[in-house]
Design an enzyme around this catalytic site. Structure first.
Site, PDB file in Angstrom:
ATOM      1  N   ASP A  11      -6.671   3.576   4.466  1.00 23.43           N
ATOM      2  CA  ASP A  11      -5.786   3.028   3.429  1.00 23.43           C
ATOM      3  C   ASP A  11      -6.410   1.714   2.979  1.00 23.43           C
ATOM      4  OD1 ASP A  11      -3.749   5.014   3.529  1.00 23.43           O
ATOM      5  OD2 ASP A  11      -3.006   4.123   5.378  1.00 23.43           O
ATOM      6  N   ASP A 130       4.413  12.193  -0.491  1.00 28.55           N
ATOM      7  CA  ASP A 130       5.104  11.269   0.409  1.00 28.55           C
ATOM      8  C   ASP A 130       6.591  11.581   0.301  1.00 28.55           C
ATOM      9  OD1 ASP A 130       2.647  10.033   0.811  1.00 28.55           O
ATOM     10  OD2 ASP A 130       3.003   8.491  -0.702  1.00 28.55           O
TER      11      ASP A 130
END
Length: 251
Positions: A11, A130
């Site tokens: 990330d 998500d």
């Protein structure tokens, strides 16, 4: 039966690898190029690079960093964050990405999935979803988990498959960073309703969690970040552990 895959995730924010809990409280986790190189050398099957603030900051993915990471590894490389057009995909593929991951842009413009699949093939398209379980329903969220939608996880998964996605990267926001295990019930349901590979993300804390997501969650791949970044789990040991449990894995 295909072998199960282990996928570290970088990330990226401001050019550094970061990790948080439930999508917040981000902490520095190191240099992305060094981490990528280490993972490729120690047996990761693939690598995912997510520029997590690109969509929110309304800018393109960090191309220079993508190029550097791609040059340091010899395993399949998926890049996501800030991709909103076929032209964006073209730039990333020319700079070393093997696959691209789209999330918010796919929800806002579902035809983008069709367009990318038509031009580059389904194997190039990973749709990241998500989702957060709210009152029993799995609700899709956008912009790094900040914006809830009206979409149900399972309906959206079926639609992205029909539109040409080659894989789904499902992150449970409830489990993310908690190290309490993956959302195996939701993963198992996903694998029942679609015929494309499902990558499990969110919740890895122990080697047993990886085994559980492959056996109970029926995931095709397991993605994790902090347990790898902070050397809590080393990939060679994890793979041997899974092999000992008779899970098909590439050593």
């Amino acid at each position: 039966m295909l072998t199960k895959r282990i996928i570290p995730c970088l990330d990226i924010k401001n050019g550094r690898t970061v990790k948080g809990v439930n999508f917040v409280d981000l902490k520095d986790a190191g240099d992305p190029v060094e981490l990528a190189k280490k993972y490729a050398e120690t047996g990761a099957d693939e690598l995912v690079f997510l520029d997590i603030s690109a969509t929110e900051e309304r800018r393109a993915t960090l191309i220079d960093l993508v190029r550097k990471v791609a040059a340091a590894i010899n395993i399949p490389f998926t890049v996501g964050g800030g991709i909103s057009s076929v032209a964006d995909v073209d730039v990333l593929l020319r700079n070393g990405a093997d696959k691209i991951s789209i999330n918010s842009s796919a929800v806002k413009n579902p035809n983008l999935i069709n367009e990318i699949a038509a031009k580059y093939g389904s194997q190039c398209v990973v749709v990241a979803i998500d989702a957060k379980q709210i009152d029993g329903d799995w609700i899709v969220h956008l912009v790094g988990g900040k914006v809830p939608t009206e979409l149900n996880l399972f309906d959206w998964a079926k639609e992205v498959e029909q539109r040409g996605a080659g894989e789904i990267l499902f992150t449970s926001m409830n489990n993310d960073g908690t190290k309490n295990g993956f959302a195996n019930e939701a993963l198992a349901k996903l694998s029942e309703i679609v015929n494309i590979p499902i990558i499990a993300s969110g919740g890895a804390g122990t080697m047993e969690h990886f085994a559980e997501t492959f056996i109970t969650g029926k995931a095709d791949a397991a993605l994790a970040a902090s347990v790898f970044h902070y050397q809590e789990i080393e990939i060679p040991e994890l793979k041997q552990f899974l092999k000992d449990k008779e899970i098909r894995i590439r050593l």
